[in-house]
Design a protein around this motif. Structure first.
Motif, PDB file in Angstrom:
ATOM      1  N   PHE A  38      67.728  17.183  99.866  1.00 56.22           N
ATOM      2  CA  PHE A  38      68.807  18.060  99.425  1.00 56.22           C
ATOM      3  C   PHE A  38      69.011  19.208 100.412  1.00 56.22           C
ATOM      4  CE2 PHE A  38      70.187  21.847  97.039  1.00 56.22           C
ATOM      5  CZ  PHE A  38      71.402  21.385  96.550  1.00 56.22           C
ATOM      6  N   GLU A  39      67.923  19.799 100.875  1.00 58.46           N
ATOM      7  CA  GLU A  39      68.039  20.884 101.851  1.00 58.46           C
ATOM      8  C   GLU A  39      68.698  20.388 103.133  1.00 58.46           C
ATOM      9  OE1 GLU A  39      64.197  22.565 102.436  1.00 58.46           O
ATOM     10  OE2 GLU A  39      64.196  23.641 100.522  1.00 58.46           O
ATOM     11  N   ALA A  40      68.389  19.150 103.531  1.00 55.64           N
ATOM     12  CA  ALA A  40      68.945  18.615 104.770  1.00 55.64           C
ATOM     13  C   ALA A  40      70.438  18.322 104.633  1.00 55.64           C
ATOM     14  CB  ALA A  40      68.205  17.340 105.171  1.00 55.64           C
ATOM     15  N   THR A  41      70.854  17.817 103.475  1.00 55.73           N
ATOM     16  CA  THR A  41      72.255  17.434 103.307  1.00 55.73           C
ATOM     17  C   THR A  41      73.143  18.594 102.903  1.00 55.73           C
ATOM     18  OG1 THR A  41      71.840  16.766 101.010  1.00 55.73           O
ATOM     19  CG2 THR A  41      71.680  15.057 102.717  1.00 55.73           C
ATOM     20  N   ASP A  42      72.629  19.504 102.075  1.00 58.52           N
ATOM     21  CA  ASP A  42      73.462  20.593 101.552  1.00 58.52           C
ATOM     22  C   ASP A  42      73.232  21.922 102.254  1.00 58.52           C
ATOM     23  OD1 ASP A  42      74.790  20.309  98.361  1.00 58.52           O
ATOM     24  OD2 ASP A  42      73.941  18.608  99.414  1.00 58.52           O
ATOM     25  N   GLY A  43      72.161  22.041 103.004  1.00 56.90           N
ATOM     26  CA  GLY A  43      71.892  23.300 103.675  1.00 56.90           C
ATOM     27  C   GLY A  43      71.479  24.416 102.744  1.00 56.90           C
ATOM     28  N   ILE A  44      71.052  24.070 101.538  1.00 59.73           N
ATOM     29  CA  ILE A  44      70.615  25.065 100.552  1.00 59.73           C
ATOM     30  C   ILE A  44      69.102  24.976 100.441  1.00 59.73           C
ATOM     31  CG2 ILE A  44      70.749  25.820  98.146  1.00 59.73           C
ATOM     32  CD1 ILE A  44      73.504  24.512  97.998  1.00 59.73           C
ATOM     33  N   GLY A  45      68.414  26.024 100.845  1.00 64.44           N
ATOM     34  CA  GLY A  45      66.961  26.034 100.802  1.00 64.44           C
ATOM     35  C   GLY A  45      66.436  26.941  99.710  1.00 64.44           C
ATOM     36  N   GLY A  46      65.118  26.990  99.603  1.00 62.43           N
ATOM     37  CA  GLY A  46      64.485  27.925  98.690  1.00 62.43           C
ATOM     38  C   GLY A  46      63.874  27.304  97.456  1.00 62.43           C
ATOM     39  N   PHE A  47      64.265  26.074  97.094  1.00 58.55           N
ATOM     40  CA  PHE A  47      63.671  25.435  95.931  1.00 58.55           C
ATOM     41  C   PHE A  47      62.223  25.025  96.232  1.00 58.55           C
ATOM     42  CE2 PHE A  47      68.187  24.466  94.986  1.00 58.55           C
ATOM     43  CZ  PHE A  47      68.247  24.959  93.684  1.00 58.55           C
ATOM     44  N   ASP A  48      61.308  25.388  95.342  1.00 60.58           N
ATOM     45  CA  ASP A  48      59.911  25.001  95.479  1.00 60.58           C
ATOM     46  C   ASP A  48      59.699  23.722  94.674  1.00 60.58           C
ATOM     47  OD1 ASP A  48      57.170  24.663  95.401  1.00 60.58           O
ATOM     48  OD2 ASP A  48      56.726  26.788  95.062  1.00 60.58           O
ATOM     49  N   PRO A  49      59.318  22.613  95.320  1.00 60.57           N
ATOM     50  CA  PRO A  49      59.226  21.342  94.602  1.00 60.57           C
ATOM     51  C   PRO A  49      57.989  21.201  93.722  1.00 60.57           C
ATOM     52  CG  PRO A  49      58.601  21.037  96.883  1.00 60.57           C
ATOM     53  CD  PRO A  49      59.075  22.458  96.770  1.00 60.57           C
ATOM     54  N   GLU A  50      57.068  22.159  93.768  1.00 52.72           N
ATOM     55  CA  GLU A  50      55.867  21.997  92.950  1.00 52.72           C
ATOM     56  C   GLU A  50      56.196  22.144  91.472  1.00 52.72           C
ATOM     57  OE1 GLU A  50      51.424  23.797  92.153  1.00 52.72           O
ATOM     58  OE2 GLU A  50      52.496  24.353  93.972  1.00 52.72           O
ATOM     59  N   ILE A  51      55.703  21.212  90.681  1.00 55.20           N
ATOM     60  CA  ILE A  51      55.975  21.181  89.250  1.00 55.20           C
ATOM     61  C   ILE A  51      54.891  21.960  88.514  1.00 55.20           C
ATOM     62  CG2 ILE A  51      56.408  19.691  87.257  1.00 55.20           C
ATOM     63  CD1 ILE A  51      56.990  17.419  89.199  1.00 55.20           C
ATOM     64  N   ALA A  52      55.294  22.675  87.469  1.00 55.02           N
ATOM     65  CA  ALA A  52      54.347  23.294  86.542  1.00 55.02           C
ATOM     66  C   ALA A  52      54.256  22.400  85.316  1.00 55.02           C
ATOM     67  CB  ALA A  52      54.821  24.688  86.144  1.00 55.02           C
ATOM     68  N   VAL A  53      53.040  22.052  84.903  1.00 54.77           N
ATOM     69  CA  VAL A  53      52.848  21.113  83.797  1.00 54.77           C
ATOM     70  C   VAL A  53      51.839  21.665  82.803  1.00 54.77           C
ATOM     71  CG1 VAL A  53      53.391  19.101  85.225  1.00 54.77           C
ATOM     72  CG2 VAL A  53      51.016  19.855  85.018  1.00 54.77           C
ATOM     73  N   LEU A  54      51.901  21.144  81.589  1.00 54.61           N
ATOM     74  CA  LEU A  54      50.862  21.488  80.615  1.00 54.61           C
ATOM     75  C   LEU A  54      49.528  20.882  81.024  1.00 54.61           C
ATOM     76  CD1 LEU A  54      52.185  21.238  76.945  1.00 54.61           C
ATOM     77  CD2 LEU A  54      51.823  23.240  78.361  1.00 54.61           C
ATOM     78  N   ALA A  55      49.549  19.583  81.314  1.00 53.16           N
ATOM     79  CA  ALA A  55      48.297  18.879  81.615  1.00 53.16           C
ATOM     80  C   ALA A  55      48.428  18.139  82.943  1.00 53.16           C
ATOM     81  CB  ALA A  55      47.964  17.898  80.497  1.00 53.16           C
ATOM     82  N   ASP A  56      47.409  18.272  83.773  1.00 59.19           N
ATOM     83  CA  ASP A  56      47.405  17.649  85.105  1.00 59.19           C
ATOM     84  C   ASP A  56      46.155  16.787  85.268  1.00 59.19           C
ATOM     85  OD1 ASP A  56      48.008  17.112  87.825  1.00 59.19           O
ATOM     86  OD2 ASP A  56      46.791  18.820  88.460  1.00 59.19           O
ATOM     87  N   PRO A  57      46.012  15.737  84.458  1.00 57.57           N
ATOM     88  CA  PRO A  57      44.817  14.898  84.600  1.00 57.57           C
ATOM     89  C   PRO A  57      44.769  14.155  85.925  1.00 57.57           C
ATOM     90  CG  PRO A  57      46.389  13.889  83.097  1.00 57.57           C
ATOM     91  CD  PRO A  57      46.899  15.264  83.379  1.00 57.57           C
ATOM     92  N   GLY A  58      45.921  13.973  86.568  1.00 53.92           N
ATOM     93  CA  GLY A  58      45.943  13.264  87.848  1.00 53.92           C
ATOM     94  C   GLY A  58      45.658  14.149  89.036  1.00 53.92           C
ATOM     95  N   SER A  59      45.442  15.474  88.812  1.00 51.30           N
ATOM     96  CA  SER A  59      45.203  16.435  89.888  1.00 51.30           C
ATOM     97  C   SER A  59      46.275  16.331  90.974  1.00 51.30           C
ATOM     98  CB  SER A  59      43.806  16.222  90.505  1.00 51.30           C
ATOM     99  OG  SER A  59      43.503  17.254  91.417  1.00 51.30           O
ATOM    100  N   CYS A  60      47.529  16.467  90.523  1.00 45.98           N
ATOM    101  CA  CYS A  60      48.673  16.312  91.423  1.00 45.98           C
ATOM    102  C   CYS A  60      49.369  17.628  91.734  1.00 45.98           C
ATOM    103  CB  CYS A  60      49.706  15.366  90.803  1.00 45.98           C
ATOM    104  SG  CYS A  60      49.051  13.763  90.310  1.00 45.98           S
TER     105      CYS A  60
END
Length: 865
Positions: free
Chosen positions: A658-680
């Motif tokens: 999206f940043e490459a096609t639209d030129g809009i930066g700043g979004f952090d792709p890291e997700i916040a979750v309740l449970a992270d059993p997969g350590s992702c």
């Protein structure tokens, strides 16, 4: 149908607040004639000079004279001027007092309308004096966008209306909302002015707007209601004429009694005193000592309500204010930090400097005061019984449409300010501002320190266009306005303020297909899973009871995880995050995080739900809408849990593209979750794999909204991804029950949340991706050879049983009640449950590999429904 006027006037006293200058002295009480006798404390009322010379009498509520003084002005229509001590225009006042009056009026409007109507309302303030007041009222209402009229035309922005202010020195008001539909709603219109005198301005406004955008209810808000007896009945008659309800909410009420010939007498007094008035001394010739302060104003955030200001804008501003005020405080010399500081706004730019003043007042020991410059020419008389003691005169510095002219700042000269912080928008940061006779030079003559803070002038713009020529072409074809989010109850069973769905409504489209047909098409490559919907699973009474038992058992544990992940986000990601849940499993979690922030911190965070599809990425149009309305850096993506981390990787790749096609930066792709059993991920409430009861059900625990749909014949290039609202399942809906059961445990887990957050913030939370490694191992061990058919974790395994064709369930040996619902579903679907020692998850669901409708599992029953 006859409608009526409701008078909701009432006094909110300013007693106990210290005025900003000697000119703001007030009487302690009284509804007297205003003859200048003073108060019991010996203070002189700042209207006594005018009252004694012209015979003007002010009468009304007790404490009215605390709110108002009197002055004279050069105006052919009205000689006297009611000068408010709490408006922040002519009289420097504590920012908290100014903001508090407007906010309190807004709370009363919200109580009057009720939350549902308040949410549908639009607040309209009048330029120039009531722009800040209108904003403050909107903050008190809390749920409504605001707009203010303007005398500054903006190229490329179409007028949505206009009206005349008959007694004003400058008459034409323009309405220039960025969103042309802002005023086209049928919800209440809240009109805010500093005083309600003849009612002409309000009636002119309503006449203009009612003809274009008729509605059934108006609310008029003013600091003071000063109508004469002759004017009192006009509003009621007008309400009957347009067949609408008109409510009136004021802080105080009274009347001004004007003797015959007062206009001529006033004009003569003005002429007599103009030459002898207390005009400021000549400025220094060089304002070079002015210090410019970089506020760090959030990119794309409106500077005020000229083009509309939404609750989401308000949240962004709230989050940025402490840092901006800290920059101002850091630029003040040491003596000013403990002295008297004036934050001086600029004409219509009242709200931003007011909020900066409130924040500065909180974080310093200084005696902070706030006022703004103005177009209004008022006589200055250096007398304690007169409201305008001194006047600074300087040329207009924003290239106004009506040509050059004088502008004024009152009660600044001689007020003993150790520093003045001039706040202007970038349109007004011109050579005229910095000229030897300009505002900055005038201020520098009366204080040791002048700071200049420039707020970027917000101009509605076309969608962001990246540099690449190919992208330029595609961006130019995009529509400039994406639809506003869908909200309940029209779409979803959630309250409208809980979540806005950046989706299109496909409720009337047939999308459901039998599970076996879907599975065969998906695995054969004939269709993508997001191109159709599974038939909604309808839980049996036994299963519903199991859900309720699971919810009762796990509510406190989930509340703890909600609190922990929310506090981690607030500490590490943004003090005012914009929650963006991944529909639909993430949506209940986003709502709970929003509720926690409101419960624990009193902050209303914006929350949206967007679609992300494995193999297809996140909805780019939803990202474009978010970038246009919020700072991407504040966006926090939210999901319920991680499995092997496929969506985590999908989101990171999609944001990069999206940043490459639209030129809009700043979004952090890291997700916040309740449970992270997969350590992702790094941001989570727990890494335990435990039952989150919302995973037990489909739409009936997710606001009656389906999973999202992405199909070329339904979702065009400029459309949001789609979803359905299953209104017909309302009888089985437990979405609110789920949220309320967990929210009710927030107080109980407060201390535990603090302990866990302290532990989390001190822990190395770098993802290990051990879940992905486990899935690869299981895929090979069971001969599946496709990680997409291995669904680790309680939530994912439940989804397999509800939506896909399951092959078998792997359960950790000794797993207890967390798997009761899994065992029941597996039994109902004829799916074997195999206990496995040392399984890294509580359970893992295996989708039937290489499925066709003739295939069977090892026990011959795996595909039987």
């Amino acid at each position: 149908m006859n409608k009526a006027v409701h008078d909701g006037s009432g006094v909110w006293s300013a007693t106990g607040f210290r005025p900003g200058t000697e000119a703001a002295t007030r009487t302690g009480s009284g509804t007297g004639s205003g003859t200048g006798t003073g108060s019991a404390s010996g203070e002189v009322w700042s209207g006594s000079w005018v009252a004694g010379r012209l015979g003007v009498e002010l009468g009304g509520d007790e404490g009215l004279e605390e709110l108002l003084g009197l002055a004279l002005r050069r105006n052919p229509r009205r000689a006297h001027l009611l000068v408010s001590n709490v408006l922040g225009k002519h009289v420097p006042q504590s920012p908290a007092v100014v903001y508090g009056y407007g906010f309190a009026l807004g709370l009363r409007v919200r109580d009057l309308l009720g939350e549902d109507e308040a949410r549908r309302a639009v607040v309209l303030g009048y330029a120039e004096t009531a722009t800040g007041l209108g904003h403050s009222v909107a903050d008190g209402v809390g749920l409504a966008p605001c707009l203010h009229s303007t005398r500054r035309p903006v190229e490329g922005v179409a007028r949505a209306g206009g009206f005349e202010e008959s007694h004003s020195h400058a008459t034409s008001h323009l309405l220039l909302p960025e969103n042309p539909d802002l005023l086209a709603t049928d919800g209440p219109l809240v009109l805010v002015d500093d005083e309600f005198s003849t009612g002409n301005t309000v009636l002119n406004t309503i006449r203009d707007l009612h003809g274009r955008y008729p509605r059934s209810r108006y609310v008029i808000v003013a600091l003071v209601d000063m109508r004469s007896a002759a004017d009192l009945g006009r509003l009621a008659g007008f309400a009957r004429e347009i067949d609408a309800t008109v409510d009136l909410v004021t802080a105080a009420s009274g009347t001004v009694r004007l003797p015959e010939g007062v206009l001529e007498k006033g004009q003569a007094l003005v002429a007599e005193h103009e030459q002898a008035a207390a005009v400021a001394p000549a400025p220094r010739s060089d304002p070079a000592g002015v210090v410019r302060v970089d506020l760090g104003w959030p990119q794309g955030l409106a500077d005020g309500g000229r083009h509309g200001f939404t609750p989401e804008h308000r949240v962004r501003l709230e989050g940025a204010l402490p840092a901006m005020a800290a920059r101002i405080a850091g630029a003040l010399p040491p003596d000013a930090r403990h002295g008297r500081v004036l934050v001086l706004g600029f004409e219509e730019l009242m709200y931003a400097p007011l909020r900066l003043g409130v924040a500065l007042e909180k974080m310093t020991d200084a005696e902070v005061r706030y006022s703004t410059t103005t177009r209004s020419p008022v006589l200055a008389v250096d007398d304690p019984g007169y409201a305008i003691r001194t006047r600074l005169v300087f040329p207009a510095h924003d290239d106004p449409a009506d040509g050059p002219g004088e502008r004024y700042a009152y009660n600044v000269a001689g007020a003993g300010f150790d520093a003045v912080v001039a706040v202007v928008d970038s349109t007004a940061d011109t050579p005229a501002l910095h000229a030897p006779d300009g505002l900055l030079a005038q201020l520098a003559a009366h204080t040791r320190t002048v700071l200049l803070a420039v707020v970027p002038s917000y101009v509605p713009a076309a969608p962001a266009v990246p540099a690449a020529s190919a992208v330029l072409e595609s961006s130019a074809e995009r529509p400039s306005m994406l639809p506003e989010p869908l909200r309940g109850p029209a779409f979803s069973s959630y309250a409208s303020d809980e979540v806005g769905w950046l989706l299109q409504d496909l409720s009337d489209t047939r999308l459901e297909a039998p599970t076996e047909e879907r599975e065969e098409a998906i695995q054969s490559g004939g269709a993508h899973y997001a191109e159709s919907l599974p038939v909604e699973y309808q839980p049996s009474p036994q299963y519903q009871e199991l859900f309720r038992d699971a919810l009762a058992t796990s509510a406190a544990r989930i509340a703890l995880a909600v609190g922990a992940v929310t506090e981690t986000v607030l500490a590490e990601r943004s003090p005012r995050p914009v929650l963006v849940s991944l529909a639909r499993a993430g949506t209940p979690v986003g709502v709970l995080m929003r509720r926690w922030a409101q419960h624990r911190h009193g902050v209303d965070l914006p929350h949206y739900a967007v679609s992300i599809v494995r193999g297809r990425g996140i909805d780019a149009n939803a990202l474009r809408w978010l970038a246009a309305h919020h700072d991407p850096a504040d966006v926090v993506f939210v999901d319920g849990w991680t499995g092997k981390g496929a969506i985590t990787r999908e989101l990171a790749q999609a944001i990069e593209e999206f940043e490459a096609t639209d030129g809009i930066g700043g979004f952090d792709p890291e997700i916040a979750v309740l449970a992270d059993p997969g350590s992702c991920v790094r941001t989570y409430g727990t890494r335990e794999d435990f039952l989150i009861p919302s995973a037990c059900l489909n739409s009936t625990v997710s606001g009656l909204v389906s999973r999202t749909v992405l199909r070329a014949d339904l979702v065009g290039e400029h459309d949001y991804h789609g979803a359905k609202f299953y209104r017909e399942l309302a009888g089985s809906d437990v979405s609110t029950d789920f949220l309320d059961a967990i929210s009710a445990r927030f107080d109980e887990v407060g201390d535990a949340v603090d302990d866990r957050v302290k532990e989390l913030l001190a822990t190395d939370r770098t993802p290990t991706w051990e879940g992905w490694a486990a899935v690869e191992r299981i895929s090979e061990e069971y001969g599946i050879h496709d990680v997409n058919l291995v669904k680790p974790g309680v939530g994912e395994a439940t989804r397999v049983l509800l939506r896909r064709v399951p092959w078998k369930i792997l359960a950790r040996a000794g797993a207890g009640a967390d798997l009761d619902h899994v065992r029941l579903l597996a039994e109902q679907r004829g799916v074997p449950v195999e206990e496995v020692a040392e399984l890294p998850y509580t359970c893992v669901g295996l989708i039937h590999p290489k499925y066709t409708r003739g295939a069977t599992g090892a026990d011959g029953r795996a595909v039987t429904v």
